[in-house]
Design an enzyme around this catalytic site. Structure first.
Site, PDB file in Angstrom:
ATOM      1  NE  ARG A 140      16.307 -22.282 -10.884  1.00 40.26           N
ATOM      2  CZ  ARG A 140      16.621 -22.388 -12.159  1.00 40.26           C
ATOM      3  NH1 ARG A 140      17.865 -22.652 -12.510  1.00 40.26           N
ATOM      4  NH2 ARG A 140      15.704 -22.257 -13.088  1.00 40.26           N
TER       5      ARG A 140
ATOM      6  CE  LYS B 226      21.378 -24.555 -19.261  1.00 45.25           C
ATOM      7  NZ  LYS B 226      20.180 -25.279 -18.768  1.00 45.25           N
TER       8      LYS B 226
ATOM      9  NE  ARG C 273      15.087 -18.815 -13.643  1.00 38.09           N
ATOM     10  CZ  ARG C 273      15.956 -19.446 -14.434  1.00 38.09           C
ATOM     11  NH1 ARG C 273      17.211 -19.588 -14.028  1.00 38.09           N
ATOM     12  NH2 ARG C 273      15.595 -19.936 -15.591  1.00 38.09           N
TER      13      ARG C 273
ATOM     14  NE  ARG D 154      19.120 -21.182 -23.798  1.00 35.07           N
ATOM     15  CZ  ARG D 154      18.754 -21.380 -22.540  1.00 35.07           C
ATOM     16  NH1 ARG D 154      17.676 -22.053 -22.265  1.00 35.07           N
ATOM     17  NH2 ARG D 154      19.455 -20.899 -21.565  1.00 35.07           N
TER      18      ARG D 154
HETATM   19  P1  AP5 Z   1      20.800 -24.971 -12.158  1.00 33.49           P
HETATM   20  O1  AP5 Z   1      22.278 -25.110 -12.045  1.00 33.49           O
HETATM   21  O2  AP5 Z   1      20.189 -23.661 -11.820  1.00 33.49           O
HETATM   22  O3  AP5 Z   1      20.320 -25.498 -13.580  1.00 33.49           O
HETATM   23  P2  AP5 Z   1      20.414 -24.807 -15.007  1.00 33.49           P
HETATM   24  O4  AP5 Z   1      20.716 -25.895 -15.983  1.00 33.49           O
HETATM   25  O5  AP5 Z   1      21.335 -23.635 -14.970  1.00 33.49           O
HETATM   26  O6  AP5 Z   1      18.899 -24.406 -15.147  1.00 33.49           O
HETATM   27  P3  AP5 Z   1      18.197 -23.106 -15.714  1.00 33.49           P
HETATM   28  O7  AP5 Z   1      16.748 -23.229 -15.342  1.00 33.49           O
HETATM   29  O8  AP5 Z   1      18.880 -21.839 -15.296  1.00 33.49           O
HETATM   30  O9  AP5 Z   1      18.348 -23.311 -17.224  1.00 33.49           O
HETATM   31  P4  AP5 Z   1      17.489 -22.726 -18.308  1.00 33.49           P
HETATM   32  O10 AP5 Z   1      18.292 -23.078 -19.489  1.00 33.49           O
HETATM   33  O11 AP5 Z   1      16.077 -23.102 -18.363  1.00 33.49           O
HETATM   34  O12 AP5 Z   1      17.416 -21.179 -17.891  1.00 33.49           O
HETATM   35  P5  AP5 Z   1      18.226 -19.897 -18.339  1.00 33.49           P
HETATM   36  O13 AP5 Z   1      18.326 -18.987 -17.208  1.00 33.49           O
HETATM   37  O14 AP5 Z   1      19.462 -20.276 -19.076  1.00 33.49           O
HETATM   38  O15 AP5 Z   1      20.133 -26.124 -11.246  1.00 33.49           O
HETATM   39  C1  AP5 Z   1      18.723 -26.166 -11.061  1.00 33.49           C
HETATM   40  C2  AP5 Z   1      18.402 -26.517  -9.599  1.00 33.49           C
HETATM   41  O16 AP5 Z   1      18.865 -27.836  -9.320  1.00 33.49           O
HETATM   42  C3  AP5 Z   1      19.119 -25.603  -8.581  1.00 33.49           C
HETATM   43  O17 AP5 Z   1      18.251 -25.412  -7.512  1.00 33.49           O
HETATM   44  C4  AP5 Z   1      20.360 -26.411  -8.148  1.00 33.49           C
HETATM   45  O18 AP5 Z   1      20.747 -26.119  -6.819  1.00 33.49           O
HETATM   46  C5  AP5 Z   1      19.863 -27.841  -8.291  1.00 33.49           C
HETATM   47  N1  AP5 Z   1      20.906 -28.764  -8.731  1.00 33.49           N
HETATM   48  C6  AP5 Z   1      21.863 -28.556  -9.669  1.00 33.49           C
HETATM   49  N2  AP5 Z   1      22.612 -29.658  -9.853  1.00 33.49           N
HETATM   50  C7  AP5 Z   1      22.097 -30.603  -9.023  1.00 33.49           C
HETATM   51  C8  AP5 Z   1      22.428 -31.957  -8.755  1.00 33.49           C
HETATM   52  N3  AP5 Z   1      23.449 -32.561  -9.387  1.00 33.49           N
HETATM   53  N4  AP5 Z   1      21.686 -32.639  -7.830  1.00 33.49           N
HETATM   54  C9  AP5 Z   1      20.658 -32.021  -7.184  1.00 33.49           C
HETATM   55  N5  AP5 Z   1      20.299 -30.735  -7.405  1.00 33.49           N
HETATM   56  C10 AP5 Z   1      21.002 -30.026  -8.311  1.00 33.49           C
HETATM   57  O19 AP5 Z   1      17.235 -19.283 -19.444  1.00 33.49           O
HETATM   58  C11 AP5 Z   1      15.972 -18.775 -19.047  1.00 33.49           C
HETATM   59  C12 AP5 Z   1      15.229 -18.271 -20.258  1.00 33.49           C
HETATM   60  O20 AP5 Z   1      15.998 -17.220 -20.884  1.00 33.49           O
HETATM   61  C13 AP5 Z   1      14.975 -19.280 -21.382  1.00 33.49           C
HETATM   62  O21 AP5 Z   1      13.821 -20.043 -21.130  1.00 33.49           O
HETATM   63  C14 AP5 Z   1      14.805 -18.328 -22.578  1.00 33.49           C
HETATM   64  O22 AP5 Z   1      13.552 -17.726 -22.564  1.00 33.49           O
HETATM   65  C15 AP5 Z   1      15.845 -17.260 -22.309  1.00 33.49           C
HETATM   66  N6  AP5 Z   1      17.160 -17.580 -22.902  1.00 33.49           N
HETATM   67  C16 AP5 Z   1      18.327 -17.814 -22.230  1.00 33.49           C
HETATM   68  N7  AP5 Z   1      19.327 -18.080 -23.088  1.00 33.49           N
HETATM   69  C17 AP5 Z   1      18.771 -18.017 -24.345  1.00 33.49           C
HETATM   70  C18 AP5 Z   1      19.296 -18.217 -25.646  1.00 33.49           C
HETATM   71  N8  AP5 Z   1      20.579 -18.546 -25.856  1.00 33.49           N
HETATM   72  N9  AP5 Z   1      18.443 -18.101 -26.688  1.00 33.49           N
HETATM   73  C19 AP5 Z   1      17.156 -17.760 -26.506  1.00 33.49           C
HETATM   74  N10 AP5 Z   1      16.588 -17.552 -25.299  1.00 33.49           N
HETATM   75  C20 AP5 Z   1      17.405 -17.683 -24.223  1.00 33.49           C
END
Ligand code: AP5
Length: 212
Positions: free
Chosen positions: A123, A13, A156, A88
């Site tokens: 990552r 994402k 992270r 979410r």
């Molecule tokens: P990356 O692009 O970083 O993936 P992502 O989908 O953004 O993953 P996240 O871990 O950031 O998502 P998440 O939803 O768990 O975390 P968030 O920060 O939103 O890609 C991942 C890795 O793969 C990278 O190293 C990249 O280089 C690699 N990659 C990407 N595409 C690739 C490909 N095609 N091929 C190979 N490699 C690839 O949320 C964190 C926490 O915040 C949640 O757990 C929750 O506690 C809280 N939170 C956030 N939003 C909310 C909400 N709306 N409601 C409640 N709690 C929330």
């Protein structure tokens, strides 16, 4: 253009949102990144949210909804935005509707669970500017150093195996049902994100009906 990008933890994402941000010249709003910044600054929101993030659980809806409402009032959101990781839960999606926000697309990036553990384990994120890398799939030019600002790259806290598995389980239980919500609203577009980053970007652009 107003888009939300959905998909599992590690689905890409943030990676795709960063590319779309340049293409459309609109802000990339990651609720996860905002919360991590609040945690670093030890604000009341950050202090309250830390334990949820550390345990791989969702931060309570009220906190997140208020945070997004405030962010969307900023000037740079006038021409549109890319929401990454919001909504979410059904409550968040309904709150967005009641804010009067009409999305153009809900983009779902699908990746099988077994790929996600490997992606998140490799990552690395810049401590200074939060740019994201992968030790194999998207390495920086110099190991451990951010290409963009020279900052230190770190892992992270929630990218450890046990927490990754919990995040996946929370995703399947609480966020995946939103696909039906957006399908029924006629906004859902689905791409397969298991191939290389550039292949996924091609699929994303095609799904959004834009040339690269
Ligand atoms: P990356 O692009 O970083 O993936 P992502 O989908 O953004 O993953 P996240 O871990 O950031 O998502 P998440 O939803 O768990 O975390 P968030 O920060 O939103 O890609 C991942 C890795 O793969 C990278 O190293 C990249 O280089 C690699 N990659 C990407 N595409 C690739 C490909 N095609 N091929 C190979 N490699 C690839 O949320 C964190 C926490 O915040 C949640 O757990 C929750 O506690 C809280 N939170 C956030 N939003 C909310 C909400 N709306 N409601 C409640 N709690 C929330």
């Amino acid at each position: 253009m107003k888009i939300t990008i959905m998909g599992p933890p590690g689905g890409g994402k943030g990676t795709q949102a960063d590319i779309l941000k340049e293409r459309f010249a609109i802000p990339h709003i990651s609720t996860g990144a905002i919360i991590r910044s609040e945690i670093r600054e030890e604000t009341p929101l950050g202090v309250a949210a830390k334990r949820y993030i550390d345990e791989g659980q969702l931060v309570p809806d009220d906190t997140i909804i208020q945070m997004v409402k405030t962010r969307l009032l900023e000037d740079d959101c006038k021409q549109g935005y890319i929401l990454d990781g919001f909504p979410r839960t059904l409550a968040q999606a309904e709150a967005m509707e009641s804010m009067g926000i009409a999305l153009d697309y809900a983009l779902d990036i699908e990746v099988p669970d077994n790929k996600l553990v490997e992606r998140l384990g490799g990552r690395r994120e810049c401590k200074e500017c939060a740019a994201s890398y992968h030790v194999v799939y998207n390495p920086p030019k110099v190991s451990g150093v951010c290409d963009k600002c020279g900052g230190e790259l770190i892992q992270r806290a929630d990218d450890v195996k046990e927490t990754i598995l919990e995040r996946l389980s929370v995703y399947h239980a609480q966020t995946e049902p939103l696909k039906t919500f957006y399908k029924n609203a006629g906004l859902l577009v689905v791409v397969h994100g298991q191939e290389e980053i550039a292949d996924t970007t091609r699929e994303v652009m095609k799904a959004l009906g834009v040339s690269e």
